[in-house]
Enzyme design. Structure first.
Site, PDB file in Angstrom:
ATOM      1  N   ALA A  78      10.119  -0.996  48.861  1.00  0.00           N
ATOM      2  CA  ALA A  78      10.396  -1.773  47.656  1.00  0.00           C
ATOM      3  C   ALA A  78      11.327  -1.070  46.657  1.00  0.00           C
ATOM      4  CB  ALA A  78       9.079  -2.185  47.003  1.00  0.00           C
TER       5      ALA A  78
ATOM      6  N   ARG B 172      14.775 -10.546  50.615  1.00  0.00           N
ATOM      7  CA  ARG B 172      13.360 -10.180  50.797  1.00  0.00           C
ATOM      8  C   ARG B 172      12.621 -10.796  49.617  1.00  0.00           C
ATOM      9  NH1 ARG B 172      11.874  -5.710  53.895  1.00  0.00           N
ATOM     10  NH2 ARG B 172      10.028  -6.962  54.165  1.00  0.00           N
TER      11      ARG B 172
ATOM     12  N   GLN C 243       6.744   1.514  60.776  1.00  0.00           N
ATOM     13  CA  GLN C 243       7.199   2.392  59.696  1.00  0.00           C
ATOM     14  C   GLN C 243       6.278   3.601  59.533  1.00  0.00           C
ATOM     15  OE1 GLN C 243       6.838  -0.893  59.440  1.00  0.00           O
ATOM     16  NE2 GLN C 243       8.421  -1.842  58.188  1.00  0.00           N
TER      17      GLN C 243
ATOM     18  N   ASP D  25       4.560  -3.751  46.969  1.00  0.00           N
ATOM     19  CA  ASP D  25       5.820  -4.491  46.839  1.00  0.00           C
ATOM     20  C   ASP D  25       5.818  -5.390  45.615  1.00  0.00           C
ATOM     21  OD1 ASP D  25       5.361  -3.855  49.834  1.00  0.00           O
ATOM     22  OD2 ASP D  25       7.517  -4.158  49.605  1.00  0.00           O
TER      23      ASP D  25
ATOM     24  N   ASN E 173       1.373  -5.958  49.432  1.00  0.00           N
ATOM     25  CA  ASN E 173       1.937  -4.817  50.155  1.00  0.00           C
ATOM     26  C   ASN E 173       2.033  -5.192  51.630  1.00  0.00           C
ATOM     27  OD1 ASN E 173       2.906  -2.072  50.184  1.00  0.00           O
ATOM     28  ND2 ASN E 173       0.956  -1.440  51.077  1.00  0.00           N
ATOM     29  N   LYS E 174       2.604  -4.307  52.409  1.00  0.00           N
ATOM     30  CA  LYS E 174       2.796  -4.493  53.848  1.00  0.00           C
ATOM     31  C   LYS E 174       1.583  -5.112  54.520  1.00  0.00           C
ATOM     32  CE  LYS E 174       5.614  -3.536  55.911  1.00  0.00           C
ATOM     33  NZ  LYS E 174       6.663  -4.537  56.130  1.00  0.00           N
TER      34      LYS E 174
END
Lengths: 352, 352
Positions: free
Chosen positions: A51, A92, A197, A238, A248-249
């Site tokens: 982010a 995004r 990631q 994020d 978040n992810k």
């Protein structure tokens, strides 16, 4: 100094160079982005991700868009700039730093009296954002480090490190700052499907810094918590809502649920620019990414032909599962809505 | 008839043939297992997997071990057989069906008066186990089908289907039976890292049967539940304790926690032979598998060199998260300890 040599973004000779994160850890190679279109593509394909980092890259993307603007009419130039800003923001939709950074650069264009002076305003604003993020990461580390004790094992998800930002990281900034204070900290990193990631980036940057790290499958986080192997959970974010909801992810929410169930504190770390005081939790757009990310790995199909996948990229962790939010202006504890509000007051005081 | 053509195990000419599940869905190929060592290896490397199926394969493994026993002394033959039984049981220490099936075949050896009659006793006992599992799967479907309503979307984890058993499946037996009753059921299958039994096997066998199925990353289960896309969660089990604790594939526990949080019923389905009335939850051995399963994919290293992984293969879902357990003798609802006890009473009544 930790994080040395991992420079995920550079602005040189009015050109943006970004570390291609899709090729890590096998290759450390940079991609040159010469136009706003190339910037949009690099964000969409996640060559750059994280982010805070995509905020900085988006900011410079808007600077690069000036190359496409050939009018001398200031109002027309700003109209065109607005369209590029929107295109960048749409790459995004879930994270909030990208919008924040792009809007900030766009707004700086209002000070420019002429089209030719636009470039300087935009470029210096983007530079200020980059410097601000470096400083933010340092502050997040400073505020968060006291949460970690000597000997702690920290579970993290995705990559909220130097590679997600322009400096120290967010969640990993806290780990790095604690290590610099002389505490022994080890990390368990979830691999973070579908784009890995965790195993590719988090494990890579921590190993690079000499911080002990082990990888687990995402699905093993609950079991590792159940076995008592984790002292604190620490993730990035994020988008954080004023209610304390943490976007978040994908996969953050089940870790937060598991941490709550086993009594392990769950912290999110993010610059204050990640805060969104406008949006209602039910209105957060969860980006649905290409199902091929789930169905293929390095060109090999994982499931049978004809079967489809769902690929939501984020989830939302409700505030009752969050023990605290570490920001660059302080740590917000429960009740999160209230303490985030008072941090916001502090930010306003400083910026006045 | 659903599940047609998917025959994961065959006993032919005193040789065991197993469908090599590591090569699915790309290739449907059988491996011949001629010795107990080959059987142990096929179980360890997960060419055959799925709790009920490895029970059957382990049973025939003990039959094959007779080839190695060359004594005419009955007591000595049984001592040697005992060692092979233990070796088979140790190949996958967490599941309970393997132990149950191998012990059952071993115990049948006590009836044999001579070494030469051992072979017949063992072989007919293994055959009885295989037939019993076929019947069990059918019964699980029958008892479980009423739990599913027309139009339901079922979330499942790992593979608890025809490929995990010798017939209809366990969790997927319930889905198949509901579909055969004319209900429209669709399935969301988690991919199930690290070995992808969900995308490779569950998606494969459901698509083969024409039942709609979509794949998600394991970490997306919570988000999919949060979005209200799931009506019921239905998983298999490798070991169910008398307290109702469900040991199943790593990643089951976070799904159960998420289902509880979002008010979605969570069911486990397994033959009654999966029940372990002896072991205390804290004493269940969680198999830790080779970390290379997490660190490599098809020979490609996923994380940086020098970084290690933890790879627990199972987790334990406590009974407060379990809405019901579907067995081949009936469905146990809360309080699980009590209702599993009364199902056990029913089993004893029948077997007397």
């Amino acid at each position: 100094m930790t994080g040395k040599g991992l420079e995920p973004v550079r602005w040189r000779n009015r050109m943006l160079e970004v570390l291609d994160q899709t090729r890590l850890p096998a290759r450390l190679s940079y991609v040159r982005l010469r136009s706003v279109d190339e910037v949009c593509d690099a964000i969409k394909t996640m060559k750059v991700r994280g982010a805070p980092l995509i905020g900085v890259v988006g900011a410079y993307g808007l600077v690069l868009s000036l190359k496409n603007i050939r009018t001398n009419d200031r109002a027309e130039a700003r109209r065109q700039l607005r369209r590029y800003a929107d295109a960048l923001i749409q790459t995004r939709p879930t994270g909030v730093n990208l919008r924040w950074a792009v809007e900030r650069v766009f707004n700086s264009s209002s000070h420019a009296k002429t089209v030719s002076s636009l470039k300087d305003s935009l470029e210096s604003e983007a530079e200020a954002i980059l410097k601000g993020e470096l400083e933010s990461a340092r502050k997040i580390g400073e505020f968060g480090a006291p949460l970690l004790e000597d000997g702690d094992t920290v579970l993290t998800h995705c990559n909220a490190g130097a590679l997600a930002t322009v400096g120290y990281g967010t969640a990993l900034a806290v780990v790095r700052a604690a290590v610099e204070e002389g505490k022994e900290i080890s990390v368990i990193a979830t691999e973070t499907r579908p784009l890995l990631q965790g195993s590719r980036l988090t494990a890579f940057e921590l190993a690079h810094d000499g911080i002990p790290v082990r990888i687990i499958c995402d699905s093993a986080a609950a079991q590792v918590l159940a076995r008592g192997l984790v002292d604190k959970v620490l993730v990035g974010a994020d988008r954080i809502l004023k209610t304390g909801h943490v976007t978040n992810k994908i996969g953050t929410l089940p870790i937060a649920l598991s941490a709550k169930f086993y009594g392990v504190p769950f912290y999110a770390a993010a610059p204050f620019s990640t805060l969104d005081f406008e949006t209602d939790p039910s209105r957060v757009v969860i980006e649905e990414r290409d199902q091929r990310e789930v169905l293929y790995f390095k060109g090999a199909r994982l499931g049978p032909r004809g079967v489809e996948a769902l690929n939501p990229a984020f989830d939302i962790t409700p505030p009752e599962l969050v023990s605290g939010i570490v920001t660059d202006v302080g740590v917000a504890g429960p009740p999160l809505g209230e303490s985030l509000g008072s941090l916001a007051g502090r930010v306003l005081m400083v910026s006045r």
